[in-house]
Motif scaffolding. Structure first.
Motif, short mmCIF file in Angstrom:
data_model
loop_
_atom_site.label_atom_id
_atom_site.label_comp_id
_atom_site.label_asym_id
_atom_site.label_seq_id
_atom_site.Cartn_x
_atom_site.Cartn_y
_atom_site.Cartn_z
N UNK A 19 48.58 26.87 49.36
CA UNK A 19 47.24 27.51 49.37
C UNK A 19 46.38 26.14 49.29
N UNK A 20 45.76 25.55 50.46
CA UNK A 20 45.12 24.61 50.72
C UNK A 20 45.53 23.24 49.94
N UNK A 21 46.73 23.15 50.38
CA UNK A 21 47.68 21.92 49.86
C UNK A 21 48.20 22.10 48.33
N UNK A 74 43.40 42.15 45.78
CA UNK A 74 44.06 41.40 44.86
C UNK A 74 45.64 41.33 45.03
N UNK A 75 46.00 42.56 45.58
CA UNK A 75 47.52 42.57 46.03
C UNK A 75 47.78 41.48 47.26
N UNK A 76 46.92 41.35 47.92
CA UNK A 76 47.04 40.45 49.25
C UNK A 76 46.86 38.99 48.86
N UNK A 79 50.16 37.93 46.83
CA UNK A 79 51.30 37.69 47.53
C UNK A 79 51.09 36.39 48.53
N UNK A 80 49.94 36.21 49.05
CA UNK A 80 49.73 35.01 49.97
C UNK A 80 49.03 34.07 49.52
N UNK A 81 47.96 34.16 48.50
CA UNK A 81 47.08 33.39 48.32
C UNK A 81 45.73 33.56 48.77
N UNK A 82 45.85 34.52 49.78
CA UNK A 82 44.42 34.62 50.41
C UNK A 82 44.14 36.13 50.48
N UNK A 83 43.08 36.76 50.10
CA UNK A 83 42.89 38.17 50.05
C UNK A 83 42.73 38.67 51.61
N UNK A 87 50.76 40.58 54.56
CA UNK A 87 52.36 40.24 54.43
C UNK A 87 53.09 41.73 54.11
N UNK A 88 54.27 41.60 54.58
CA UNK A 88 55.29 42.87 54.35
C UNK A 88 55.34 43.22 52.89
N UNK A 89 55.35 42.17 52.19
CA UNK A 89 55.38 42.70 50.48
C UNK A 89 54.10 43.35 50.02
N UNK A 90 53.12 42.60 50.57
CA UNK A 90 51.65 43.27 50.11
C UNK A 90 51.57 44.53 50.53
N UNK A 91 52.01 44.67 51.91
CA UNK A 91 51.62 46.00 52.67
C UNK A 91 52.58 47.02 51.81
N UNK A 92 53.98 46.57 51.52
CA UNK A 92 54.81 47.66 50.65
C UNK A 92 54.42 47.97 49.27
#
Length: 150
Positions: A19-21, A74-76, A79-83, A87-92
């Protein structure tokens, strides 16, 4: 499993993202995503009505991941570092959580598409009087239930 930050997750339950380096350890399982999202809400606060305050940065310059977040954001972010990033995990995790929550007498959304799942979770989080503590408690309960069923 007791953790105090996203980097304290056991090796099998995390993966590294940038996330941003800056390298962060993101959850790799649904229960870990729930726990990381609960930590984000506990640290930053729970936001109602949108993903986060000022999502288009018209008045704030604080990074989005450091602002109060909705449960979906918060879930997104966990998992990804960006709200805003999906992602598949966040969607699951969203689908698992949506099927646990009751909104207006309905357990789970009427349709099973990701937009309906997200809207159902958002509607639960946007209920009048919903607090960060209740959002964190629901995420922790969902994590516990997911670990038992896994």
């Amino acid at each position: 499993m007791t953790t105090t930050s996203p980097i304290d997750l056991p090796a099998g339950h995390r993966r590294t993202i940038r996330v941003t380096g800056v390298a962060l350890h993101a959850p790799a399982t649904v229960p870990a995503a729930f726990r990381a999202a609960a930590r984000l809400i506990a640290a930053n606060g729970h936001h109602q009505g949108d993903y986060l305050p000022d999502p288009l940065d018209r008045e704030m310059d604080t990074p989005h991941r450091l602002r109060p977040l909705s449960i979906v954001a918060a879930l997104r972010c966990a998992v990804t570092g960006d709200p805003h990033t999906t992602s598949l995990l966040a969607d699951e995790a969203l689908s698992v959580l949506a099927l646990r929550l009751t909104v207006n007498g309905e357990t789970g959304p009427y349709y099973g598409d990701i937009f309906s799942l997200e809207a159902h979770v958002s509607a639960w989080g946007d209920a009048t009087g919903r607090t960060a503590e209740s959002a964190c408690a629901v995420l922790a309960a969902a994590a516990d239930a997911s670990e038992v069923s896994a």
